[in-house]
Motif scaffolding. Sequence first.
Motif, mmCIF file in Angstrom:
data_model
loop_
_atom_site.group_PDB
_atom_site.id
_atom_site.type_symbol
_atom_site.label_atom_id
_atom_site.label_comp_id
_atom_site.label_asym_id
_atom_site.label_seq_id
_atom_site.Cartn_x
_atom_site.Cartn_y
_atom_site.Cartn_z
ATOM 1 N N UNK A 122 21.597 24.935 27.678
ATOM 2 C CA UNK A 122 22.881 24.447 27.184
ATOM 3 C C UNK A 122 23.370 23.268 27.996
ATOM 4 N N UNK A 123 23.307 23.383 29.321
ATOM 5 C CA UNK A 123 23.729 22.285 30.193
ATOM 6 C C UNK A 123 22.904 21.026 29.949
ATOM 7 N N UNK A 124 21.599 21.195 29.785
ATOM 8 C CA UNK A 124 20.721 20.020 29.653
ATOM 9 C C UNK A 124 20.863 19.335 28.295
ATOM 10 N N UNK A 125 21.175 20.090 27.245
ATOM 11 C CA UNK A 125 21.172 19.517 25.891
ATOM 12 C C UNK A 125 22.528 18.993 25.439
ATOM 13 N N UNK A 126 23.605 19.408 26.073
ATOM 14 C CA UNK A 126 24.925 18.909 25.665
ATOM 15 C C UNK A 126 25.008 17.375 25.770
ATOM 16 N N UNK A 127 24.573 16.755 26.884
ATOM 17 C CA UNK A 127 24.612 15.284 26.927
ATOM 18 C C UNK A 127 23.763 14.639 25.837
#
Length: 420
Positions: A122-127
């Motif tokens: 989730x952290x990696x794909x939000x940007x």
Amino acid sequence: LMLTEKALCRVTPPPPKMDNLLQETPIDTEDAEEKQANYALLASSPKPALSSTDKSEPKSLSSQNVEMVRSAQLMTSVLSVKLQGHIQDHFNIHGNVSCKELLSASAVDDQLSSVFPQEVLGLSLIPVLVVSGCPQEAQTLVLKLYDLLGKADTEELLMELVALIERKMSRSTSTPAPTSAALPLEREEASQHIDGVMFNIQQLAVIGDGTQTLQEGHCEGWSRVNGTMLLGTAVRGAAGRLEDSIRSCERFRALCAGVTSGGPLMPGIYQAVLKKGSRIFPSRFLESECWVRQCSSSGQRLKRSPQRSCINKDEERVYNVVEWIPVVSTLYNLGTAVYYASVNCSATAKERALLSAVDLGTDALMVATGGTVGVAGYALGAGVKTGVKAGVRYLFNSMKAEDDVVVNQSSRERGTFTIE
């Protein structure tokens, strides 16, 4: 003594004045100004009004939920402003994937996924979703992370992630090569201690998914990992010579993780360690070693569905895009390594872990994953959240610093692991 939570476990002597990279990392002037600017931007941005779709929500939607939606919209808006001109250029050059494919790659709706990959992916794909013109999908992931990690920590980690992306991109003089294009020598160096990293990843694959109780299973053999220590709950009466400790461990079948040596303090003495909550850390003593059992357990959910294949073309399309983005690719590879381990795709899991190791080194990955396992093993819920926050922040600090770091101890009471 070695198996207590205050056992020392070091890689190299610490650099000067770096007492605690995880909890109390000294912040240089650039970092302090950068962080202050990030929060100023977040605080000064006007709160977005709910869209017409949002306004049509049932009246039962609580004011707290409405506020969370507004916060997610604000967060994605701020990220969009900060990321323009960074990820976007590389993203357009190297291809596109659909918003649906990007959201699916986060494992947010995958019943087989454990908690850890949902948080890290989730952290990696939000940007990536933000700069791809997928605001609704980005907000969905932000709301998911609010639930998993808490609102304040989610926003803080996202701002740290974006600041790190900006730093990496601005210091890159040319288009960065994808991680998968690493030279054979780099991959060979990254393979050091990869078995220890994979042990920790397998442990993370079952944390927080409600299936942590291990049953007896089939064990195929032993794997030796030099320069490491296996921490966890010791098997009573199972300390002694290597052969004796191995026999004691084998009596417990899949419930026993392996045996660990006493190092130079207790030469020739080995201790069997139970599987649940155990993890591997690098040791400063070259004489230290652990022997890990290669087991599959019927009590774990590490079995692939008959309809599920380890070859996922949609996920590979996402990977081919994110591998060009510094920091994002490292987190994504780690998250997918744990995910593939949770569905028993061990070869793919090891390949993704190796790609993360090319960026960070296996010792750093062992510390991050092992610390997360140790913290999360103490308590469900809050323990899992604390472990992921500690692990991700450690990885961020590892990406910032060129110096090696040293593991000092795991702290059960404070729910974090300390880094010197």
